[in-house]
Design an enzyme around this catalytic site. Sequence first.
Site, PDB file in Angstrom:
ATOM      1  N   GLN A 100      -4.543  -1.623   9.764  1.00 61.78           N
ATOM      2  CA  GLN A 100      -4.520  -2.958   9.166  1.00 61.78           C
ATOM      3  C   GLN A 100      -5.099  -3.991  10.128  1.00 61.78           C
ATOM      4  O   GLN A 100      -4.741  -4.036  11.308  1.00 61.78           O
ATOM      5  CB  GLN A 100      -3.075  -3.322   8.774  1.00 61.78           C
ATOM      6  CG  GLN A 100      -2.944  -4.614   7.995  1.00 61.78           C
ATOM      7  CD  GLN A 100      -3.567  -4.567   6.603  1.00 61.78           C
ATOM      8  OE1 GLN A 100      -3.618  -3.519   5.974  1.00 61.78           O
ATOM      9  NE2 GLN A 100      -4.065  -5.695   6.130  1.00 61.78           N
ATOM     10  N   ASP A 111     -11.055   2.879   4.579  1.00 60.55           N
ATOM     11  CA  ASP A 111     -11.389   1.449   4.570  1.00 60.55           C
ATOM     12  C   ASP A 111     -12.906   1.239   4.502  1.00 60.55           C
ATOM     13  O   ASP A 111     -13.368   0.143   4.193  1.00 60.55           O
ATOM     14  CB  ASP A 111     -10.890   0.794   5.870  1.00 60.55           C
ATOM     15  CG  ASP A 111      -9.633  -0.032   5.654  1.00 60.55           C
ATOM     16  OD1 ASP A 111      -9.456  -0.555   4.550  1.00 60.55           O
ATOM     17  OD2 ASP A 111      -8.849  -0.134   6.612  1.00 60.55           O
ATOM     18  N   LYS A 160       0.847  -1.199   0.000  1.00 61.70           N
ATOM     19  CA  LYS A 160       0.000   0.000   0.000  1.00 61.70           C
ATOM     20  C   LYS A 160       0.879   1.245   0.000  1.00 61.70           C
ATOM     21  O   LYS A 160       0.609   2.213  -0.723  1.00 61.70           O
ATOM     22  CB  LYS A 160      -0.939  -0.014   1.215  1.00 61.70           C
ATOM     23  CG  LYS A 160      -2.054  -1.046   1.073  1.00 61.70           C
ATOM     24  CD  LYS A 160      -2.794  -1.307   2.394  1.00 61.70           C
ATOM     25  CE  LYS A 160      -3.810  -2.433   2.214  1.00 61.70           C
ATOM     26  NZ  LYS A 160      -4.481  -2.838   3.459  1.00 61.70           N
TER      27      LYS A 160
HETATM   28  N1  GUN Z   1      -7.116  -6.910   6.383  1.00 61.86           N
HETATM   29  C1  GUN Z   1      -7.583  -7.630   5.336  1.00 61.86           C
HETATM   30  N2  GUN Z   1      -8.202  -6.839   4.442  1.00 61.86           N
HETATM   31  C2  GUN Z   1      -8.126  -5.583   4.933  1.00 61.86           C
HETATM   32  C3  GUN Z   1      -8.586  -4.316   4.452  1.00 61.86           C
HETATM   33  O1  GUN Z   1      -9.197  -4.177   3.391  1.00 61.86           O
HETATM   34  N3  GUN Z   1      -8.317  -3.256   5.261  1.00 61.86           N
HETATM   35  C4  GUN Z   1      -7.647  -3.386   6.434  1.00 61.86           C
HETATM   36  N4  GUN Z   1      -7.446  -2.286   7.152  1.00 61.86           N
HETATM   37  N5  GUN Z   1      -7.227  -4.539   6.904  1.00 61.86           N
HETATM   38  C5  GUN Z   1      -7.458  -5.633   6.153  1.00 61.86           C
END
Ligand code: GUN
Length: 295
Positions: free
Chosen positions: A97, A120, A53
């Site tokens: 995350q 998110d 990311k």
């Molecule tokens: N863990 C797995 N998928 C995601 C996501 O789309 N966002 C976040 N913050 N954590 C994740």
Amino acid sequence: MPARLIDGTAIGDRLRAELQAEIRALRERGITPGLAAVLVGDNPASATYVRMKGKACEDAGLYHETIRLPRDTSETELLALVDRLNADPKIHGILVQLPLPTQIHTQRVLQRVAPCKDVDGFHPENVGKVFVGDPTGFRPATPYGVQQLLVRSDIDTTGRHAVIVGRSTVVGRPMAALLLQDGPGGNATVTVCHSRTRDIKSVTRQADILIVAMGKPEFVTGDMIKPGAAVIDVGTNRVQDPTTKTGYRLVGDVKFAEAQQVAGAITPVPGGVGPMTITMLLCNTVQAARQCRTA
Ligand code: GUN
């Protein structure tokens, strides 16, 4: 004839190129969209995602910060960090995350993120906005990416039966909300299957569009797919493979070789949904910068 491959890498690249125009326009107004990613602990898959990311932000010309905290971080410490990021004008989007270590109450943290920075789409305010079709809400990146894959691969969803396997708050539930909306990539008839669904095969076989997000390696076999269906595999599972340098390889939730002989179109793993998820996070960060009240 084997199924047509839906190339998430190529579609993601195109979307990112389109996004550049909007990033330039914001820059001309003195705004550089900024994303903060927070990683607690050392889960290897999470660390990889966060690194990817950050790199995607750099490549797109966005400002980004990655904050890495030790596994034993307390909830109070994490909430204080979220408060600081909420108040930071350089940061338009905040991503914590998941999964978080067990001493931390995930929902309390997600609800602390300012809704206008919740790229998110996990805060209840955004969950609600997405459910009612308010375009100012942030759509969770993975289902948003799946919807874009369908739209940009000319897979019509209108009036078709979309079956989602998996009811997670990150993928399955928001996916259902997006497919139900009145607009491009919506207007589908939606069924959501989960671990308590009886005779799941009889349901998946009805799908014109089958979206699989359950986190079980190669669960969906060829005989669970209706001939000609579009199959979107959201799974990314590490399975041991001593013949590879890393000792593992990635497989989806769909048994690809079998599914490809039955489906009309299919996403590969890797190279399907994965690249789209990161692309949609960039789109959401740009949306956050555009909507930001202080901008
Ligand atoms: N863990 C797995 N998928 C995601 C996501 O789309 N966002 C976040 N913050 N954590 C994740």
